[in-house]
Motif scaffolding. Structure first.
Motif, PDB file in Angstrom:
ATOM      1  N   LEU A 135       0.855  -1.187   0.000  1.00  0.00           N
ATOM      2  CA  LEU A 135       0.000   0.000   0.000  1.00  0.00           C
ATOM      3  C   LEU A 135       0.891   1.237   0.000  1.00  0.00           C
ATOM      4  O   LEU A 135       1.815   1.343   0.816  1.00  0.00           O
ATOM      5  CB  LEU A 135      -0.901  -0.001   1.243  1.00  0.00           C
ATOM      6  CG  LEU A 135      -1.882   1.169   1.390  1.00  0.00           C
ATOM      7  CD1 LEU A 135      -2.956   1.115   0.310  1.00  0.00           C
ATOM      8  CD2 LEU A 135      -2.526   1.144   2.782  1.00  0.00           C
ATOM      9  N   ARG A 136       0.616   2.160  -0.926  1.00  0.00           N
ATOM     10  CA  ARG A 136       1.402   3.390  -1.016  1.00  0.00           C
ATOM     11  C   ARG A 136       0.470   4.601  -1.078  1.00  0.00           C
ATOM     12  O   ARG A 136      -0.665   4.506  -1.541  1.00  0.00           O
ATOM     13  CB  ARG A 136       2.295   3.391  -2.259  1.00  0.00           C
ATOM     14  CG  ARG A 136       3.243   2.217  -2.326  1.00  0.00           C
ATOM     15  CD  ARG A 136       4.405   2.448  -3.271  1.00  0.00           C
ATOM     16  NE  ARG A 136       4.027   2.525  -4.674  1.00  0.00           N
ATOM     17  CZ  ARG A 136       4.909   2.569  -5.679  1.00  0.00           C
ATOM     18  NH1 ARG A 136       6.216   2.559  -5.431  1.00  0.00           N
ATOM     19  NH2 ARG A 136       4.502   2.631  -6.934  1.00  0.00           N
ATOM     20  N   VAL A 137       0.990   5.743  -0.608  1.00  0.00           N
ATOM     21  CA  VAL A 137       0.295   7.014  -0.773  1.00  0.00           C
ATOM     22  C   VAL A 137       1.013   7.776  -1.892  1.00  0.00           C
ATOM     23  O   VAL A 137       2.241   7.722  -2.003  1.00  0.00           O
ATOM     24  CB  VAL A 137       0.261   7.830   0.531  1.00  0.00           C
ATOM     25  CG1 VAL A 137       1.652   8.187   1.020  1.00  0.00           C
ATOM     26  CG2 VAL A 137      -0.614   9.064   0.380  1.00  0.00           C
ATOM     27  N   VAL A 138       0.235   8.466  -2.718  1.00  0.00           N
ATOM     28  CA  VAL A 138       0.758   8.998  -3.976  1.00  0.00           C
ATOM     29  C   VAL A 138       0.616  10.518  -4.019  1.00  0.00           C
ATOM     30  O   VAL A 138      -0.463  11.066  -3.747  1.00  0.00           O
ATOM     31  CB  VAL A 138       0.009   8.348  -5.166  1.00  0.00           C
ATOM     32  CG1 VAL A 138       0.488   8.928  -6.475  1.00  0.00           C
ATOM     33  CG2 VAL A 138       0.226   6.837  -5.149  1.00  0.00           C
ATOM     34  N   TYR A 139       1.716  11.196  -4.420  1.00  0.00           N
ATOM     35  CA  TYR A 139       1.720  12.655  -4.524  1.00  0.00           C
ATOM     36  C   TYR A 139       2.184  13.090  -5.912  1.00  0.00           C
ATOM     37  O   TYR A 139       3.373  13.255  -6.157  1.00  0.00           O
ATOM     38  CB  TYR A 139       2.619  13.264  -3.438  1.00  0.00           C
ATOM     39  CG  TYR A 139       1.970  13.193  -2.089  1.00  0.00           C
ATOM     40  CD1 TYR A 139       1.074  14.164  -1.677  1.00  0.00           C
ATOM     41  CD2 TYR A 139       2.199  12.105  -1.259  1.00  0.00           C
ATOM     42  CE1 TYR A 139       0.428  14.076  -0.452  1.00  0.00           C
ATOM     43  CE2 TYR A 139       1.571  12.001  -0.029  1.00  0.00           C
ATOM     44  CZ  TYR A 139       0.685  12.989   0.357  1.00  0.00           C
ATOM     45  OH  TYR A 139       0.038  12.889   1.563  1.00  0.00           O
ATOM     46  N   PRO A 140       1.229  13.265  -6.847  1.00  0.00           N
ATOM     47  CA  PRO A 140       1.590  13.802  -8.162  1.00  0.00           C
ATOM     48  C   PRO A 140       1.944  15.284  -8.042  1.00  0.00           C
ATOM     49  O   PRO A 140       1.272  16.037  -7.332  1.00  0.00           O
ATOM     50  CB  PRO A 140       0.321  13.587  -8.987  1.00  0.00           C
ATOM     51  CG  PRO A 140      -0.791  13.502  -7.995  1.00  0.00           C
ATOM     52  CD  PRO A 140      -0.207  12.940  -6.739  1.00  0.00           C
ATOM     53  N   THR A 141       3.016  15.703  -8.712  1.00  0.00           N
ATOM     54  CA  THR A 141       3.465  17.103  -8.590  1.00  0.00           C
ATOM     55  C   THR A 141       3.394  17.875  -9.894  1.00  0.00           C
ATOM     56  O   THR A 141       3.272  19.101  -9.883  1.00  0.00           O
ATOM     57  CB  THR A 141       4.922  17.152  -8.089  1.00  0.00           C
ATOM     58  OG1 THR A 141       5.786  16.618  -9.107  1.00  0.00           O
ATOM     59  CG2 THR A 141       5.096  16.376  -6.801  1.00  0.00           C
ATOM     60  N   GLY A 142       3.532  17.162 -11.016  1.00  0.00           N
ATOM     61  CA  GLY A 142       3.589  17.860 -12.297  1.00  0.00           C
ATOM     62  C   GLY A 142       4.930  18.502 -12.577  1.00  0.00           C
ATOM     63  O   GLY A 142       5.110  19.145 -13.620  1.00  0.00           O
TER      64      GLY A 142
ATOM     65  N   ASN B 289       8.199  10.498 -13.917  1.00  0.00           N
ATOM     66  CA  ASN B 289       9.136  11.203 -13.031  1.00  0.00           C
ATOM     67  C   ASN B 289       8.529  12.408 -12.326  1.00  0.00           C
ATOM     68  O   ASN B 289       9.256  13.301 -11.896  1.00  0.00           O
ATOM     69  CB  ASN B 289      10.379  11.656 -13.812  1.00  0.00           C
ATOM     70  CG  ASN B 289      11.025  10.528 -14.563  1.00  0.00           C
ATOM     71  OD1 ASN B 289      11.137   9.422 -14.041  1.00  0.00           O
ATOM     72  ND2 ASN B 289      11.439  10.790 -15.789  1.00  0.00           N
ATOM     73  N   THR B 290       7.232  12.450 -12.184  1.00  0.00           N
ATOM     74  CA  THR B 290       6.597  13.620 -11.564  1.00  0.00           C
ATOM     75  C   THR B 290       5.864  13.295 -10.259  1.00  0.00           C
ATOM     76  O   THR B 290       5.370  14.204  -9.604  1.00  0.00           O
ATOM     77  CB  THR B 290       5.585  14.261 -12.522  1.00  0.00           C
ATOM     78  OG1 THR B 290       4.503  13.340 -12.761  1.00  0.00           O
ATOM     79  CG2 THR B 290       6.242  14.624 -13.850  1.00  0.00           C
ATOM     80  N   THR B 291       5.767  12.036  -9.886  1.00  0.00           N
ATOM     81  CA  THR B 291       4.947  11.627  -8.753  1.00  0.00           C
ATOM     82  C   THR B 291       5.798  10.925  -7.708  1.00  0.00           C
ATOM     83  O   THR B 291       6.587  10.040  -8.030  1.00  0.00           O
ATOM     84  CB  THR B 291       3.807  10.697  -9.209  1.00  0.00           C
ATOM     85  OG1 THR B 291       2.951  11.425 -10.090  1.00  0.00           O
ATOM     86  CG2 THR B 291       2.999  10.192  -8.033  1.00  0.00           C
ATOM     87  N   LEU B 292       5.598  11.310  -6.465  1.00  0.00           N
ATOM     88  CA  LEU B 292       6.298  10.698  -5.345  1.00  0.00           C
ATOM     89  C   LEU B 292       5.354   9.705  -4.683  1.00  0.00           C
ATOM     90  O   LEU B 292       4.256  10.071  -4.259  1.00  0.00           O
ATOM     91  CB  LEU B 292       6.712  11.785  -4.356  1.00  0.00           C
ATOM     92  CG  LEU B 292       7.758  11.471  -3.298  1.00  0.00           C
ATOM     93  CD1 LEU B 292       9.066  11.019  -3.929  1.00  0.00           C
ATOM     94  CD2 LEU B 292       7.979  12.703  -2.423  1.00  0.00           C
ATOM     95  N   ALA B 293       5.768   8.443  -4.617  1.00  0.00           N
ATOM     96  CA  ALA B 293       4.962   7.393  -3.997  1.00  0.00           C
ATOM     97  C   ALA B 293       5.690   6.881  -2.754  1.00  0.00           C
ATOM     98  O   ALA B 293       6.835   6.434  -2.842  1.00  0.00           O
ATOM     99  CB  ALA B 293       4.723   6.248  -4.975  1.00  0.00           C
TER     100      ALA B 293
END
Length: 902
Positions: free
Chosen positions: A672-679, A742-746
């Motif tokens: 299970l991961r939490v996802v932070y798309p940044t753009g 390469n834009t999202t931190l998981a």
């Protein structure tokens, strides 16, 4: 041309606990040491034995055989048993920078009761090594290192694979830290068992040496070939002298010798080619196919990493600073307790322990050790803070006759704002002061007066005050028997004014009707807002985060994704072609659960339906010990529901939003991961490592074939396009990946697997992490990158709590608010403030995370002699009575000694 020499070094790589629990491994350690001492006594041709670079093996042995101390000491003094420099062989990436230092300092100090120690940075099986290791070793007077992983591609059973894309063509190389410090590095190109069980019969010896000589010559840059005579928990080879004698007879053109690392390193230094390949920074096996890097030990049994982060933080960032401040003001420093606590904690730091890649019994014992460290740290923090509180003037501001002082102490080393939530004893009634059966009711029914919180000037601070009723408690005075009581409990929540670096401030709970505005942080429409951030929660539980300083907004972040994991404790493996389950678009229940002038919180609840486990075909793969790379197994058709409760909290002065996830894990074989798309458009990112905020590429080298490209972090990872950035700090969540172009931190918040992995089938049902789970992280938007924005300070604010002490009104020699040490970081990262291990001097340690020179300024304490030290607390250069604007070069680690403080 110099004669070829085969250096045979006897050893046994001693995993203290792994596929057997500690006491069972110790049983075999005692057998090994007994056999070694007997051999050394009776056979002068058995020259020496390398005791795996760690001193704790001696503690473990002598606890059982205390009568052997003098004999052990004798052979160490004669350099026939070689020990140190470490206390234990710890994992590099999953333990803090300071834990790595204490491992070295305590290890070296432990050797002093025995004799000389090996000046070799020994990392035989460390699962990757931080890039600042050469600088750390150099500061300890060590100029060579030996390691088994991180440079050349390795395959099954840790053998070097055939490839032309080596980082170094030789097993010998120059290993360089970001600051330019370097050591001579030796890779165990054919592993640390390439000289194991050398035959003493002619036919077997010829076959053995024909292969082994060719293997070693393939990578050696000198005529000195290294053969490691041992392996994991390897018993002593008693006929080694005979085997070496036979080898010399069979190959007269080669000298076979029972050697030591000291001899071997001296020999190769005199024979190295003019220029070796330079390998810079981290050793992480990046130029491999990616299937055996062991990086996913960062997410195996995350509960261990969380407990470790808590224990390290308490020792490094709370107890040591507060004890230092108390010591500066005349109190005794608890050095014995601190050393004992550190040694207890480091027993959980070997790679097979903290990595969570052992059998269940091992990790059950680790939990007990963590709890012991927590108990010691909590009690010592309380004691040292109370000693300091007794020295601070806490007389109430003018106009207030009755006041309960609350002293807030900042040990973080940076200016900070924080929110205090403190349960205080408003009124105590001791047993004997009235009939016991009446006390509880008397306090419970007694109405509270109007209360408020004021600062040292008597100005009211917005606060929330809650009556918690009465509860049993007791005092343990130093001069009398325990004192049981009931107390009227009050919870006070308020945002502090700015706290000075290494400073303290006093607030007072007073009888007063509040007159300040209590406008809340939470707003209608599921919004949290302060002066810096605006957080807006959507119906599916994702949220937008507006950075009000830069105007940049992150959109729809914070969703969860879940995939299968048919790997093991070492490595993640998702079934090929599988689509992740996600909460994005899944309706959530969203509600405000706290709203006051100090903070606001919103709870997000998802009913997240996912497969209950992997398909039963996975069991067959495990039974047949199929390597994780080659596994394929579907997820089960049976479903289960995870109720994910996420709480977003925004404090009044916070520059980030705190996130806490709680759920009952009812599923197996999943991640299970939490996802932070940044753009953000970028090809690299930053992450915290040991004494470094390291830059890593978003994409792997061309040899990489694993679909995942996961990484370690100590406490935060960060993406930036140069203009705007996002840093996510965590508490014990040490695995992340940059995904989606390469834009999202998981960030991994749970990984559930069922077996150890490696060389056999070892079921580990507790690694499924079933039951109640929690995870915490902190979302920090900022301008620029994490270094230029000093986002690390906000990250540490999240991880380091302030200390709040309830005390009484009294006069004191210290002002009501002030600083224990007045210093300026000027872009340097603080890692430690403590008293010396073997001296009464104080030591403050920082590092420069940037490629630009920074300055360190210390204004106070006065009337002390400052000097520059190394990591092992040796004086390098005297400075004098003032320490102002000292330059710290790019990526440098600097330790400042202070003599005559107390």
């Amino acid at each position: 041309m110099a004669k070829t020499t085969a250096h045979i070094i006897s050893h046994s790589h001693w995993d203290r606990e792994w596929y057997l629990p500690f006491e069972k491994h110790r049983f075999y350690l005692v057998k090994l040491m007994d056999a070694l001492l007997e051999k050394l006594e009776n056979d002068p041709d058995y020259k020496s034995f390398h005791l795996d670079g760690q001193t704790i093996a001696l503690d473990d042995y002598l606890e059982v055989r205390p009568e052997k101390f003098e004999l052990v000491k004798k052979y160490i003094e004669e350099k026939r048993i070689i020990i140190g420099p470490w206390y234990i062989l710890q994992d590099a990436f999953l333990t803090s920078a300071e834990a790595n230092v204490r491992n070295l300092v305590i290890g070296i100090n432990e050797t002093k009761k025995y004799g000389p120690y090996s000046k070799l940075g020994y990392f035989p099986d460390t699962f990757g090594i931080y890039g600042q290791a050469p600088q750390m070793l150099r500061q300890a007077g060590i100029d060579t290192a030996a390691f088994g992983r991180g440079v050349k591609p390795t395959g099954f059973n840790n053998m070097v694979s055939d490839s032309e894309n080596f980082e170094s063509p030789y097993s010998e190389l120059e290993w360089q830290s970001p600051d330019g410090s370097s050591v001579l590095g030796v890779l165990f190109a054919n592993w640390y068992s390439n000289g194991n069980e050398i035959p003493s019969s002619e036919e077997e010896a010829k076959k053995f040496w024909e292969q082994k000589l060719a293997d070693a010559e393939k990578y050696a840059s000198t005529p000195h070939l290294l053969y490691m005579n041992g392996c994991d928990h390897q018993p002593l080879q008693k006929d080694l002298p005979e085997a070496i004698k036979l080898a010399n007879e069979l190959y007269p053109d080669i000298e076979f010798k029972h050697s030591s690392f000291e001899e071997y390193m001296e020999a190769i230094k005199n024979s190295l080619p003019e220029k070796l390949q330079t390998v810079k920074g981290e050793l992480r096996n990046q130029r491999t196919d990616g299937w055996s890097t062991l990086v996913n030990t960062a997410s195996a049994r995350i509960y261990l990493k969380q407990m470790n982060q808590s224990a390290q933080t308490k020792l490094e960032r709370l107890l040591e600073p507060i004890a230092t401040f108390a010591y500066m003001n005349g109190e005794e420093y608890p050095e014995d307790y601190l050393r004992f606590a550190w040694k207890q904690l480091m027993q959980n730091h070997p790679h097979d322990s903290i990595c969570g890649c052992s059998i269940d019994e091992v990790h059950e014992e680790m939990v007990t050790r963590f709890k012991k460290v927590d108990q010691m740290a909590d009690k010592l923090i309380e004691e040292q803070a109370e000693k300091l509180a007794a020295k601070i003037n806490t007389e109430a501001p003018a106009g207030f006759d009755k006041a309960i002082p609350l002293i807030v102490m900042n040990t973080a080393g940076y200016k900070r704002h924080t929110t205090i939530e403190k349960v205080i004893d408003f009124e105590k009634v001791y047993f004997g002061e009235m009939p016991l059966q009446e006390i509880h009711g008397y306090l419970k029914n007694k109405a509270l007066p109007k209360l408020a919180v004021v600062n040292v000037k008597g100005e009211e601070i917005p606060a929330t005050i809650e009556d918690l009723g009465s509860a049993f408690g007791y005092d343990l005075p130093d001069d009398k028997f325990r004192q049981p009581h009931y107390a009227k409990k009050v919870k006070v929540t308020f945002a502090t004014e700015e706290l000075a670096a290494f400073g303290y401030d006093t607030y007072f709970l007073v009888e007063k009707e509040s007159t300040v505005s209590l406008q809340g942080i939470a707003k209608e429409g599921n919004i949290l807002e302060n002066d810096y951030l605006r957080v807006s929660v959507h119906g599916d539980g994702t949220y937008d985060v507006l950075d009000k300083v830069t105007g940049h907004e992150l959109k729809a972040v914070g969703s969860y994704e879940d995939t299968s994991d048919i790997g093991n404790e070492y490595m993640f493996k998702k079934a090929t072609g599988e689509q992740a389950y996600t909460t994005k678009g899944l309706q959530a229940n969203v509600k405000i659960i706290e709203n006051n002038a100090s903070r606001g919180s919103i709870e997000i609840t998802h009913q997240f339906e996912i497969p209950a486990a992997a398909h039963e075909e996975l069991e067959d793969l495990k039974d047949r010990v199929v390597w994780h790379k080659d596994r394929e197994a579907r997820r089960s058709d049976e479903m289960t529901t995870l109720e994910l409760k996420t709480i977003l909290t925004l404090d009044k002065q916070a520059k980030g939003v705190a996130v806490k996830l709680a759920f009952n894990n009812t599923a197996k074989d999943h991640r299970l991961r939490v996802v932070y798309p940044t753009g953000f458009t970028t090809d690299h990112h930053l992450a915290e490592s040991a004494f470094e905020i390291v830059e890593r590429p978003n994409k792997p080298e061309m040899e990489w074939s694993n679909p995942s490209f996961d990484h370690h972090q100590h406490s935060f990872a960060s993406l930036s396009d140069g203009k705007n950035g996002l840093t996510v700090a965590t508490k014990g969540l040490q695995e992340y990946e940059v995904v989606e172009d390469n834009t999202t931190l998981a960030i991994t918040v749970l990984r559930a697997v069922s077996e150890l992995g490696d060389w056999g089938y070892f079921p580990t049902p507790e690694a499924q992490c079933l039951g109640e789970q929690t995870a915490e992280w902190y979302v920090i938007p900022h301008a620029g990158d994490a270094i230029s924005a000093k986002a690390y300070e906000a990250a540490y604010d999240f991880q380091i709590p302030t200390i709040c002490v309830q005390t009484d009104s009294h006069d004191g020699e210290l002002a009501t608010n002030g600083q224990f040490i007045n210093w300026e970081s000027n872009g340097l990262v603080l890692t430690s403030i403590k008293r010396g291990e073997t001296s009464e001097d104080l030591f403050l340690r920082v590092y420069n995370p940037s490629d630009e020179e920074k300055t360190l300024t210390i204004h106070h304490p006065d009337h002390v002699n400052y000097y520059e030290s190394n990591l092992i607390e040796e004086k390098i250069a005297a400075i004098g009575e003032k320490y102002q604007e000292r330059p710290v070069g790019p990526y440098k680690i600097l330790t400042v000694g202070m003599e005559g403080v107390n």
